[in-house]
Design an enzyme around this catalytic site. Structure first.
Site, PDB file in Angstrom:
ATOM      1  N   GLU A 133      -3.453  14.989   2.693  1.00 49.79           N
ATOM      2  CA  GLU A 133      -3.918  14.138   1.589  1.00 49.79           C
ATOM      3  C   GLU A 133      -4.292  14.956   0.359  1.00 49.79           C
ATOM      4  O   GLU A 133      -4.288  14.435  -0.761  1.00 49.79           O
ATOM      5  CB  GLU A 133      -5.132  13.308   2.031  1.00 49.79           C
ATOM      6  N   HIS A 137       2.640  14.475  -0.444  1.00 44.38           N
ATOM      7  CA  HIS A 137       3.047  14.302   0.961  1.00 44.38           C
ATOM      8  C   HIS A 137       4.508  14.685   1.139  1.00 44.38           C
ATOM      9  O   HIS A 137       4.878  15.388   2.074  1.00 44.38           O
ATOM     10  CB  HIS A 137       2.900  12.836   1.381  1.00 44.38           C
ATOM     11  N   HIS A 150       0.091  11.811  -5.965  1.00 46.35           N
ATOM     12  CA  HIS A 150      -0.483  11.944  -4.612  1.00 46.35           C
ATOM     13  C   HIS A 150       0.621  11.813  -3.554  1.00 46.35           C
ATOM     14  O   HIS A 150       0.741  12.653  -2.655  1.00 46.35           O
ATOM     15  CB  HIS A 150      -1.556  10.865  -4.404  1.00 46.35           C
ATOM     16  N   GLU A 151       1.424  10.777  -3.675  1.00 47.51           N
ATOM     17  CA  GLU A 151       2.463  10.534  -2.666  1.00 47.51           C
ATOM     18  C   GLU A 151       3.484  11.668  -2.640  1.00 47.51           C
ATOM     19  O   GLU A 151       3.931  12.088  -1.576  1.00 47.51           O
ATOM     20  CB  GLU A 151       3.172   9.195  -2.918  1.00 47.51           C
ATOM     21  N   HIS A 197      -6.436   0.387   5.692  1.00 45.41           N
ATOM     22  CA  HIS A 197      -6.400   1.370   6.783  1.00 45.41           C
ATOM     23  C   HIS A 197      -6.995   0.858   8.087  1.00 45.41           C
ATOM     24  O   HIS A 197      -6.784   1.471   9.131  1.00 45.41           O
ATOM     25  CB  HIS A 197      -7.098   2.662   6.329  1.00 45.41           C
ATOM     26  N   TYR A 209      -9.254  11.405   4.004  1.00 46.21           N
ATOM     27  CA  TYR A 209      -9.388  11.246   2.552  1.00 46.21           C
ATOM     28  C   TYR A 209     -10.696  11.847   2.056  1.00 46.21           C
ATOM     29  O   TYR A 209     -10.776  12.377   0.955  1.00 46.21           O
ATOM     30  CB  TYR A 209      -9.307   9.769   2.151  1.00 46.21           C
ATOM     31  N   HIS A 261       0.854  -1.195   0.000  1.00 43.70           N
ATOM     32  CA  HIS A 261       0.000   0.000   0.000  1.00 43.70           C
ATOM     33  C   HIS A 261       0.892   1.250   0.000  1.00 43.70           C
ATOM     34  O   HIS A 261       1.797   1.387   0.827  1.00 43.70           O
ATOM     35  CB  HIS A 261      -0.935   0.009   1.211  1.00 43.70           C
ATOM     36  N   ALA A 262       0.623   2.161  -0.928  1.00 44.39           N
ATOM     37  CA  ALA A 262       1.501   3.309  -1.132  1.00 44.39           C
ATOM     38  C   ALA A 262       1.567   4.215   0.102  1.00 44.39           C
ATOM     39  O   ALA A 262       0.566   4.470   0.753  1.00 44.39           O
ATOM     40  CB  ALA A 262       1.000   4.127  -2.322  1.00 44.39           C
TER      41      ALA A 262
HETATM   42  O1  X8Z Z   1      -4.155   5.347   1.199  1.00 51.43           O
HETATM   43  C1  X8Z Z   1      -4.150   6.163   0.298  1.00 51.43           C
HETATM   44  C2  X8Z Z   1      -2.826   6.671  -0.258  1.00 51.43           C
HETATM   45  C3  X8Z Z   1      -1.779   6.731   0.778  1.00 51.43           C
HETATM   46  S1  X8Z Z   1      -2.027   8.010   1.898  1.00 51.43           S
HETATM   47  C4  X8Z Z   1      -2.357   5.745  -1.358  1.00 51.43           C
HETATM   48  N1  X8Z Z   1      -5.319   6.573  -0.269  1.00 51.43           N
HETATM   49  C5  X8Z Z   1      -6.606   6.076   0.198  1.00 51.43           C
HETATM   50  C6  X8Z Z   1      -6.811   4.607  -0.144  1.00 51.43           C
HETATM   51  O2  X8Z Z   1      -6.030   4.062  -0.931  1.00 51.43           O
HETATM   52  O3  X8Z Z   1      -7.741   4.004   0.368  1.00 51.43           O
HETATM   53  C7  X8Z Z   1      -5.445   7.540  -1.340  1.00 51.43           C
HETATM   54  C8  X8Z Z   1      -6.902   7.501  -1.703  1.00 51.43           C
HETATM   55  C9  X8Z Z   1      -7.618   6.919  -0.530  1.00 51.43           C
HETATM   56 ZN    ZN Z   2      -1.944   9.904   1.081  1.00 52.25          ZN
END
Ligand code: X8Z
Ligand code: ZN
Length: 609
Positions: free
Chosen positions: A407, A383, A379-380, A508, A518, A349-350
């Site tokens: 975010e 950050h 997106h990254e 998450h 988000y 997960h990024a």
């Molecule tokens: O978790 C993230 C990023 C890292 S902060 C990749 N996002 C959420 C997800 O993947 O559920 C970005 C969009 C929503």
């Molecule tokens: Zn993020």
């Protein structure tokens, strides 16, 4: 770093440590007596100094853990997390001595943020602290190493399954992946229930009624006001979502048959191109308003030109550089994880990290050659640039104005990836202006931005219920699906039982990263974009604006980021946008052309579920 408040989501907050020498919690009262000799300002200065050192240590342990999941790295990471938790508990207790004293606003804020600087506060009891650190490390590891195995020799990793969910159009095959991935979460359920008990105990010791109330206290307003605020924002955008849902359901009915996609009920959750039905852009080809008009097929270019992960990251960096921001440091390129290693388990997960609160910036991804992934890279880097901008703030202020701001930076930048920009950097062919192409692009964006909104809202609503005790372990799964159906209008494609723990199949939850951020970001990004486009001198509608190359916009954006969390977010927002309120009118205006189209398409259909 699940235990450092911002860590995961992108930024290693980092901070900390140490040393006040003792790691022994038993001597707290003695410590309080000694420490009260410190003024509040001295205390905050010490907290910042210790946070810097301890944060570096914790971040290193977390990085190694996330990029190399083994039994041993679990020991290292949970020991680091435990050490941070011990420091945190001790410092928060000491900070009580300053309650009721007259303090400068900055000192008061720093102390409040110190208290909030964890998303899973530990109980003071040493054994429970250890147990909590171990559970959080373990469940995130279970997620990272999770696989669906058809048989012993045919296992598919989470990131591969994500790609299969995006590419496959066969109902039963999708169902197999969807059900298969959720198996990884079944063994997490009891651990998660224990995690909830322990972290709630920690939150109560800090004076909150439960962990949910603590999470809602991070927004420069009361927890009750925050809850209302997010409900208000959802009410603003719900009509957009309802139209999109109605149209997508109709199209899926044409593709899969109305027996499989009943036109008066929720959509089966596995047909939307995404493992969690959170963003639907992968099924754009099924929904495209004007097939083939305007080239927005970035996937094709990435593949034809065979972009490497590094080249994709360079493309994102160049965008930020065009705004006048600096190049990323050489160490970023040397130390980041761009690709999934072949020989070990990692958390794919990024995320974006600042390992030292200064220049040691990195991202950790398993980059694939798709437009979706390219946007995630943008997106990254948002950050990383935020982290870079606030690195001269004291560690306690080295965070986003609120976590939704963090975010929203990269998300804002992705709005500037217009066809004009993409053509300029060679990612699509230049195409003549055509309103049909504009509509196509709006649809593609809405499938991400608008489809995401109810998902972004409900994840923490579920956790608020869990943390408050309203949702009990026996009801975890049922309550999850109740919210998924209520907000998103989707339903599980097969029966689920109480033994299932579907929330655990979303990163998450096991990683304990709060999610409201988000939801807020998806609204804020349009507000930011509206302000930045004005600064950039754009004229024309918002959807056609790209701030690419605008140093003026870059300067204002960066100035906001440089404040970190040193001031209430309302002040930061006002400096950039002139308003102190989060507000969905920008996203509503942005998608106005698409809404006209959707209403027309939905005319005569019966919407809702
Ligand atoms: O978790 C993230 C990023 C890292 S902060 C990749 N996002 C959420 C997800 O993947 O559920 C970005 C969009 C929503
Ligand atoms: Zn993020």
């Amino acid at each position: 770093m699940k235990n450092l408040v911002n860590l995961l989501a992108g930024f290693v907050l980092v901070s900390l440590l140490v040393a006040c020498g003792d790691q022994d919690t038993e001597d707290t009262s003695a410590a309080v007596t000694t420490e009260t000799a410190e003024t509040a300002d001295e205390f905050v200065a010490r907290a910042n100094a210790e946070l810097e050192e301890l944060g570096r240590e914790t971040a290193a342990a977390e990085w190694v853990r996330a990029t190399y999941i083994t039994l041993d790295t679990a020991v290292i990471a949970s020991a680091a997390s435990e050490k941070y938790a011990e420091w945190h508990s001790g410092m928060v207790k000491r900070a009580l001595a300053y309650e009721g004293q007259e303090l400068s606003p900055s000192t008061r804020r720093a102390i409040e943020l110190l208290k909030l600087s964890t998303s899973a506060p530990s109980p003071g009891d040493a054994a429970k602290r250890k147990e909590l650190a171990r559970i959080t490390t373990d469940i995130e590891g279970m997620y990272g190493a999770g696989k669906y195995c058809r048989n012993e020799n045919a296992c598919i990793s989470g990131s591969e399954l994500e790609q299969l969910m995006a590419d496959t159009r066969d109902y039963d095959e999708l169902l197999e992946y969807w059900v298969g991935w959720r198996q990884i979460a079944v063994p997490m359920r009891d651990k998660y229930a224990r995690f909830v008990d322990l972290a709630n105990e920690g939150a109560r010791e800090l004076g909150y009624s439960d962990l949910g109330q603590m999470w809602r206290s991070k927004y420069d307003m009361s927890p009750a006001d925050f809850e209302q605020e997010s409900a208000r924002l959802w009410d603003q955008v719900k009509p957009l979502y309802d139209e999109l849902h109605c149209h997508v359901r109709a199209k899926l009915g044409e593709v899969y048959g109305e027996d499989k996609v009943p036109q008066s009920g929720p959509i089966p959750a596995h047909l939307l191109g995404n493992m969690w039905a959170q963003e639907w852009a992968p099924i754009y080809d099924l929904i495209e308003p004007h097939p083939g008009v305007g080239d927005i097929d970035v996937d094709a270019t990435l593949k034809t030109k065979n972009y490497s992960p590094q080249e994709m990251v360079r493309s994102a960096e160049s965008f930020y550089v065009s705004l006048g921001l600096p190049r990323l440091p050489q160490t970023f390129w040397e130390r980041s994880q761009f690709s999934k290693p072949r020989d070990r388990e990692v958390v794919c997960h990024a995320s974006a990290w600042s390992l030292d609160g200064k220049d040691d910036l990195r991202i950790k991804m398993c980059i694939q050659q798709t437009y979706d992934e390219l946007r995630t890279i943008y997106h990254e880097l948002g950050h990383n640039y935020y982290q870079h901008a606030y690195k001269d703030q004291p560690p306690l202020f080295q965070r986003g104005a609120h976590d939704g701001f963090h975010e929203a930076i990269g998300d804002t930048v992705t709005l500037s990836m217009t066809p004009g920009y993409l053509a300029e950097v060679g990612l699509v062919n230049a195409s003549a202006e055509d309103p049909r192409a504009t509509l196509n692009r709006q649809m593609q964006m809405a499938l991400d931005s608008i489809a995401f909104l109810p998902f972004g809202k409900l994840i923490d609503e579920w956790r608020w219920g869990v943390f408050s005790g309203q949702i009990t372990p026996e009801n975890y799964n049922q309550a999850w699906w109740d919210l998924r159906t209520k907000y998103q209008g989707i339903a599980p494609p097969v029966e689920r039982s109480d033994a299932d723990f579907d929330p655990g199949a979303k990163y998450h939850i096991p990683a304990n990263v709060p999610y409201s951020r988000y939801f807020l970001a998806r609204i804020l990004q349009f507000q930011f974009q509206r302000a930045l486009c004005e600064i950039a001198g754009h004229d024309g509608d918002l959807a056609s604006c790209s701030i690419y190359g605008s140093k003026e916009a870059g300067e204002k954006f960066y100035a906001m980021m440089a404040s970190g969390q040193s001031e209430p977010w309302q002040d930061s927002l006002e400096k950039l946008t002139g308003t102190r309120e989060m507000d969905a009118t920008a996203i509503i205006d942005y998608f106005d052309p698409l809404m006209g189209y959707l209403k027309e398409q939905n005319n005569g259909r019966s919407c809702g579920w």
